[in-house]
Structure formats: structure tokens, C-alpha cells
Design an enzyme around this catalytic site. Structure first.
Site, PDB file in Angstrom:
ATOM      1  N   HIS A 199       0.854  -1.188   0.000  1.00  0.00           N
ATOM      2  CA  HIS A 199       0.000   0.000   0.000  1.00  0.00           C
ATOM      3  C   HIS A 199       0.883   1.228   0.000  1.00  0.00           C
ATOM      4  O   HIS A 199       1.827   1.319   0.767  1.00  0.00           O
ATOM      5  CB  HIS A 199      -0.892   0.016   1.246  1.00  0.00           C
ATOM      6  CG  HIS A 199      -1.973  -0.996   1.193  1.00  0.00           C
ATOM      7  ND1 HIS A 199      -3.054  -0.894   0.353  1.00  0.00           N
ATOM      8  CD2 HIS A 199      -2.132  -2.166   1.864  1.00  0.00           C
ATOM      9  CE1 HIS A 199      -3.846  -1.941   0.513  1.00  0.00           C
ATOM     10  NE2 HIS A 199      -3.303  -2.731   1.426  1.00  0.00           N
ATOM     11  N   CYS A 234      -0.749   2.018  -4.938  1.00  0.00           N
ATOM     12  CA  CYS A 234      -1.508   3.219  -5.302  1.00  0.00           C
ATOM     13  C   CYS A 234      -0.530   4.374  -5.409  1.00  0.00           C
ATOM     14  O   CYS A 234       0.410   4.469  -4.625  1.00  0.00           O
ATOM     15  CB  CYS A 234      -2.522   3.564  -4.207  1.00  0.00           C
ATOM     16  SG  CYS A 234      -3.601   2.181  -3.835  1.00  0.00           S
TER      17      CYS A 234
END
EC number: 2.6.1.-
Lengths: 498, 280
Positions: free
Chosen positions: B115, B157
Site C-alpha cells: 500500500h 496506489c
């Protein structure tokens, strides 16, 4: 950082009677020095300085030069000097002398001597002398290769990054690969071969680095490539362009010592399966390679050992194979030389070079290695220390422990001593000093305590400190303002009240 | 490197293991791979198929097979250890398999997943590595010539933010999404109950399946993998620091290992019988 290297080579040029050129500038004995500039890049310059001493032969040297072959002369001359590392002696024999064979004008011996035939003009003689001294010590390209880190890519020759980097030690592993143990029961007396043939070479190289040798036998290890069957020669062939893919599948199974951090050199002996015998390696032109071996720079070498077909098809399997270790070691040691960058190819035809025999390498070849490694070590140390200094400049809050600081000081002192010794021509002490410098600087640079994890971007600083201090700051500032106002009013009132 | 902990981040471990597998298939041995997995999915108590990690719904390939060699597992995957591996500032007691023993002729491939956000990548849900730290680590590697060329691939991301700050030469970077975009996962599996792979890595792996060790495919093809229609996010890449033209860079330069080989033409001659030889 810029660096100025001066590499000094002491050379003695000894004239046998009848070989002194008529047009010498001064009568013997005299001294001379030749300097040449090799520039690696804008900031690193290397000056090579050959300090020549010209003299005539002593009676003992004359006696030695009366030998029948150059090899005997070399052997007789060797005990007569105290040739220290890096120093060279060139004996000039008369043009008509029969000591050197026809067509050969330079003979390079196993130690640090050479025999040159006189003749021609002084200028031609000087050129030949210069060529010889360069072969026996270092050339511009060997030094710039050693400095490959600092040289812009476009100026590097094909040898750059091909030879093994200078390291404090190397681990050598001999592996026997037997993919077909049902057909071949292979025996190799590796321990004896290592003691007899490899250890003398490693002893000679022990000045350069520490070597550790181990060996292993791998069963059912196959090459990653399937060889083609060639009807004409009824043998199997491995083409040159499939060779790069051979190494990887095998490497996974080779293993290496978990404790050592030294570069590993792998020498593999592959005995092909019965169904793929005999197996030959083809070079780019399709011709079979005489050594049946290939090597990969900075990795090691592989040799294919073909077992002869059994005399009758009903011979009992497995066939007992006794490996001829001499043939194998001749190839492996040659590959070891090539991995270190000692090759015989670039010499002009009028040079004759003595084979070093079981020692593996001549004294002057050892010198070549030492010159290159010393320069490489010094360059590495200066790059390491410079980048360490830059790192500490950039990150102000790294704490330098005392032992890191002392390693840095020691590295600097060793480098300075190494460069001084190089300039005076003491190759041995220069090399030792450069090794110490590398050890200290690596220890300092790679010290685990120098890791920085303290990056605070400015916006994070605001984000952390403002919510903490702003609410406290508001009443403090307001009351400060109130105090100031009251103090000012208080000052004004006395003047009003009279 | 897989940086995420917890069962629902199964896909990050599957991503990393699939790339690991492809790289091994193309020839790189375990001794040249540092694999860091932040959590153990194969033996996780919530795994309905224990000792396996699958990357595809059809469950054909168990990417956690018999020969997976994980060098840093579980709580050992920290920012500090990662930076130590890169810069080489490792305690002397660390074994060889946990070190990056590269030199100036090594091409390094770094694949990271987990992440991330604008300028950072989350490790273990408790700390982050910022793009500045990463750029500084690469610069340290360059100073010590610990790489010849470096390919950095990141699947998180806002992945493109991680390569914005690089300043050392010979680095090429690929990311699965631009700043402000999220990278999405590919397919959930109802049997296991989590998403199995991320889209970008899934399409990269499809691309890699067609590469074999002698392949001549170059980097420009890798840049085309996973267009917006398939990936939803826009993959990005950065080649300005790289000296060679990406067209001339082979995929196998980083994902596989093709060695330079020379035929041995010289031999030395050894004396078979040494007079006066003493055995040691």
C-alpha cells in the site's frame, strides 16, 4: 575528487660487452628517467616514470649470459640480483649474439629479467625498451581499466569490467558434474591435483589476496541446453551462442560458503551423459574448440570432459572413469589466469616469452597484477571516502562513532603512504598500504551505524509541531501582549500624572 | 519486496511470489535473489488451502511451491532492513543469502508492492519509506558502484510518486499508477475469500510468460503492458536517468540472466611429474 598518481618503475639496463650502442648520450654508468602522462579523466592524471640505470655487466652476469639457451641464461641471472617487486632488469646482448634465436629480438624471462638484442639506431632501441618495460609493468590501457569507475564510459576498452575486481580474498570452487552416474562412475583425485598444481599458483598469488579452495561433486546436474547431433563428425555440438544459457541452471545447484563474502570463482568439469557423448564446444566459426572449455568473466569456467566409448557395447555399466587431472588443471589454471587478466595475446611477434611452468605466472605478471590492483584500490578508497564525506554533509544528524572515525583516519593515512610508495617505486609496500586502506575505508563506509532514517520533510514538521504548540502558544502570546500593553501604559502614566 | 501484513493483503504476497517465479524461470538463481515477504499467507490460519498461495482463480499454479527461498520474512521486513540490504550496511553476522552482493557489473531489478501513497510506501502497517529515502539509498548504491543498471518496478496506489525523486544515473522506473490514482486488484476468489492479484502485476506476468531466456523483447514492450482499458489506472515509467535507449534494453537484461561468455583458447603447460614434490 581529483587525484595525481605517480607510478615509478625502477629499471636497470645492463649492456653486455659488444652491445653498447655507439651513440649513447653519456658514458656508462648513468641514470635517466622517462615520464609519460596517462590521463584517465579530467581530474585524475597518472604519470608513469621509468627510472633507468644504464650500466655494464659484471663478470658473473657475463658468465651467465654465455649460456646456450635464453632459459638457462634467465635461470643463471635470477640469483644475481635482488629484484624487488616492481623492479626490472634488461640485459642487452650484442646483435650478433646467438643467445636469442633467429627473428627474436626480445626474450622475457620467468622472473623480472629480459634479454634484448642490440642493433638499429638508439631511437629504435629506446622504443623497443619502452615497449618491453610497458609489457612487464603496466600499460596505459591496463591502468585506465583499473580505474574504470572514474573513466567515462566511452573511453573504456573492451577489457573494462571484464577482469576480477581487486578483492581481499577469493573463494575457488572446483565442481565435478556427473549427469549420468548410471553410465559413468567418475573418480577425480581433486585433492592431489589441488596440492600439486593449483597450490603453487595460489602460493604465488598469495601476495595479491587470500584464497580458499573447496571442491564438490554434483550428480544429476544437467546443462540447460540440449546439444545438437552432428552427423558428419558423429558427435554432439554445443554452439557458441547457446553457451551463455548453460551456466544459470547449474549455478542454482552450486552453492557457496555461507560465511564468506569473497567473490567466488567456479570451475566446473562436466562429464556428458552416455547418450550425449562425445560433446564438443563450437566456436563462432563452427570449429570445435581445442580445449573444449569456455569461461565467463568474473564467474569462472566450464570444461567438458569426454569419456571414450566403451570397447564393446556390452561392457558393464557404470564405466569407471579416472579423470586426467593434468589436462583438466591446464585448462582451469589458464582460465584462472584469464579471469585475472593475464593473457599472452597482445605481444608483438619478435617477443619471446618464457612459459612460467608450474608456478602458473611469471614474476612480472604478478607485478602487472599488483600495479593494476594498487591503482584500483587507491581509486576505490578515494571514491569511498569522498562519498562518505558527502553523505555526512548531507545528513547533519548522523552520529559518527569513534571507531568509524579512527578507520577513516587510518584509511587516509594508508592511502597517502600508498601513493608515496608508488611514487618511489616500492610496489610491495604500496600494495600492502593500499590493501589496508581499502579494508579501513570499507569498514568505515559500511558500518551498520551509519544508516539514516531521519528524513523529515518540512510539511511533516509543520503537521507535527503546529497542533502541539499552536494551542499552547495562543494564550501565552495574548498574555505577553497584555503585559507589554500594561508596561507601556505604566510608563506613560507617570508623565501624565504630574 | 512485499510490504503488507494481514490476510486481506494476500494479493501482495501473490504478486511478489509470481514475479519471483518468473525471474527464476528466466534463469536467475536463488543466490542472486533477495525475497522479502512481510507476512506468511501460505501458513496463515485463515488460508482454506494451507501451504499454497495462488495467483489465479483457476488455482493451477501454486506460486508458493517447493523451492521458494524467502530471505526476509514476517517482522524482518522493515524499512531499516530494506535500506540496509540496498546500501550494504549490514551487521557482519548476516549470512550471504541475506545480502546484496552486487558490483559494478550487476543489473538489479527491484520490485515492490504493497500500500502506498503520494511519496511513501507503507511497511507492515506501522512505518513508511519515503521517496526521498529511496532516492538517497540509490545514490549511496551508485556512489559505491553497487549496480550497473537498475530497474525499479512498483505496484501500489500512486506508485509514480515513488520514482519522482530519483537522481542517480542508470535507473529506469515503472509504476502501476500515477499520482492521485489508485491501483486496483484483479480478481477476487470466492473460495479463498480475498483478491488474488493486482491488475498491473497480473498483466506484467502475462507478458513475462512469453519471454524465454533467449528472447529479444525490449523495454518498450514492457512499457505498453496494461493500458488504461485493462488496468483502470495509468501505468507510468521514467527513463530520463537511463543512459541507453529503452528500445535497446532487453527484458532479459533485468528479468533473466544472460552471461557474457568467452571461449578458452589458451592453456598453460604443466609438468606432470614434479621432482622433489612433497605432499602437504
Amino acid at each position: 575528487a581529483g587525484a595525481q598518481f605517480q607510478l615509478t618503475v625502477p629499471v636497470a639496463v645492463v649492456f653486455a660487452p659488444g652491445s653498447v650502442p655507439g651513440d649513447l648520450p653519456r658514458p656508462l654508468p648513468f641514470r635517466d628517467a622517462q615520464e609519460m602522462e596517462i590521463s584517465a579523466n579530467l581530474r585524475t592524471s597518472i604519470t608513469s616514470r621509468y627510472e633507468m640505470v644504464y650500466r655494464s655487466t659484471t663478470a658473473q652476469e657475463e658468465a651467465a649470459l654465455r649460456a646456450a639457451t635464453p632459459r638457462e641464461a634467465d635461470a643463471a641471472l635470477h640469483p644475481l640480483q635482488d629484484a624487488s617487486l616492481g623492479a626490472l632488469t634488461v640485459y642487452v646482448v650484442p646483435e650478433t649474439s646467438s643467445l636469442l634465436p633467429q627473428g627474436i629480438s626480445v626474450y622475457v624471462g620467468k622472473h623480472r629479467n629480459a634479454l634484448v638484442r642490440a642493433g638499429g639506431s638508439l631511437a629504435a632501441f629506446r622504443t623497443r625498451l619502452q615497449q618491453l618495460t610497458q609489457v612487464m609493468s603496466f600499460t596505459a590501457s591496463s591502468i585506465t581499466t583499473a580505474l574504470s569507475d572514474r573513466v567515462p564510459d566511452g573511453r573504456l576498452g573492451p577489457d573494462a569490467r571484464r577482469h576480477l575486481k581487486s578483492s581481499l580474498g577469493y573463494e575457488i570452487t572446483f565442481s565435478l558434474l556427473n549427469p549420468d552416474p548410471k553410465s559413468h562412475a567418475v573418480d577425480w583425485d581433486i585433492e592431489d591435483a589441488v596440492n600439486r598444481y593449483v597450490q603453487p599458483v595460489l602460493d604465488k598469488l598469495s601476495l595479491v589476496a587470500n584464497f580458499s579452495v573447496d571442491s564438490q561433486i554434483l550428480y544429476y546436474a544437467v546443462l540447460g541446453v540440449t546439444p545438437r547431433f552432428d552427423k558428419e563428425s558423429s558427435s554432439f555440438l554445443l554452439s557458441a551462442h547457446s553457451l551463455p544459457h548453460v551456466i544459470n541452471p547449474v549455478e542454482a545447484r552450486l552453492g557457496s560458503s555461507a560465511a564468506s563474502l569473497y567473490p567466488v570463482l567456479n570451475f566446473l568439469l562436466y562429464v556428458p551423459e552416455r547418450s550425449h557423448s562425445p560433446l564438443y564446444i563450437q566456436d563462432k566459426d563452427g570449429a570445435p574448440v581445442s580445449t573444449n572449455a569456455f569461461h565467463s568473466p568474473r564467474w569462472g569456467g566450464i570444461m567438458v570432459y569426454n569419456v571414450e566409448a566403451p570397447p564393446s557395447p556390452q561392457a558393464a555399466l557404470p564405466l569407471h572413469v579416472d579423470v586426467d587431472m593434468v589436462r583438466v588443471m591446464e585448462v582451469f589454471l589458464a582460465q584462472l589466469r584469464l579471469l585475472f587478466g593475464l593473457s599472452r595475446e597482445e605481444l608483438p611477434p619478435e617477443f619471446m616469452v618464457e612459459s612460467p611452468g608450474n608456478e602458473g605466472l611469471a614474476d612480472w605478471e604478478l607485478d602487472r597484477l599488483l600495479w593494476a590492483h594498487t591503482v584500483e584500490n587507491i581509486a576505490t578508497v578515494s571514491t569511498t571516502l569522498t562519498s562518505l564525506a558527502q553523505l555526512l554533509d548531507k545528513i547533519g544528524n548522523i552520529v559518527i562513532k569513534d571507531d568509524v572515525a579512527s578507520e577513516v583516519y587510518q584509511a587516509v593515512a594508508s592511502v597517502q603512504s600508498a601513493m608515496a610508495e608508488l611514487a618511489t617505486g616500492h610496489l610491495h609496500s604500496a600494495f600492502q598500504a593500499s590493501k589496508e586502506a581499502v579494508t579501513s575505508s570499507e569498514r568505515a563506509f559500511f558500518d551498520p551505524s551509519l544508516l539514516h532514517l531521519l528524513y523529515f520533510p518540512d510539511d511533516q514538521k509543520f503537521a507535527i509541531y503546529i497542533p502541539l504548540f499552536l494551542p499552547m502558544a495562543v494564550p501565552i502570546l495574548l498574555s505577553l501582549a497584555k503585559i507589554v500593553r500594561e508596561a507601556r501604559q505604566h510608563k506613560k502614566e507617570p508623565t501624565k500624572m504630574d | 519486496v512485499c510490504t503488507s501484513r494481514f490476510w486481506f493483503n494476500y494479493r501482495h504476497v501473490a504478486n511478489t511470489l509470481s514475479v519471483y517465479r518468473s525471474v527464476k524461470r528466466l534463469g536467475i538463481p536463488d543466490s542472486h535473489i533477495v525475497l522479502m515477504l512481510a507476512d506468511d499467507m501460505a501458513c496463515n490460519p485463515r488460508n482454506p488451502k494451507p501451504a499454497t498461495v495462488f495467483s489465479h482463480k483457476n488455482m493451477e499454479l501454486n506460486v508458493y511451491g517447493d523451492d521458494v527461498e524467502v530471505d526476509y520474512r514476517s517482522y524482518e521486513v522493515t524499512v531499516e532492513n530494506f535500506l540496509r540490504v540496498l546500501t550494504g550496511r549490514i551487521p557482519p553476522s548476516t549470512p550471504r543469502s541475506k545480502r546484496l552482493l552486487s558490483d559494478d557489473r550487476s543489473n538489479i531489478l527491484i520490485y515492490m508492492t504493497g500500500h502506498g501513497g503520494n511519496g511513501f510506501l507503507k511497511f507492515q502497517d506501522s512505518e513508511e519509506i519515503t521517496n526521498v529515502e529511496l532516492a538517497d539509498a540509490f545514490e549511496q548504491m551508485w556512489q559505491k558502484r553497487r549496480y550497473n543498471e537498475l530497474l525499479f518496478i512498483i505496484d501500489t496506489c500512486q506508485g509514480a510518486s515513488m520514482y519522482e525523486r530519483f537522481y542517480s544515473p542508470n535507473i529506469m522506473a515503472l509504476a502501476s499508477s500515477q499520482v492521485g490514482e489508485d491501483s486496483l486488484s484483479h480478481q477476487p476468489d470466492l473460495g479463498i475469500g480475498v483478491h488474488l492479484m493486482d491488475r498491473y502485476t497480473f498483466y506484467v506476468l502475462e507478458f513475462l510468460e512469453e519471454i524465454h531466456p533467449a528472447s529479444q523483447t525490449n523495454m518498450n514492450d514492457l512499457f505498453q503492458v496494461c493500458p488504461k482499458s485493462l488496468c483502470v489506472s495509468t501505468p507510468g515509467h521514467r527513463t530520463d536517468l537511463f543512459q541507453r535507449d529503452p528500445q535497446s534494453v532487453l527484458i532479459t537484461d533485468f528479468f533473466g540472466s544472460v552471461r557474457k561468455v568467452e571461449i578458452t583458447t589458451e592453456t598453460i603447460s604443466l609438468d606432470r611429474d614434479l621432482a622433489g614434490f612433497e605432499s602437504k
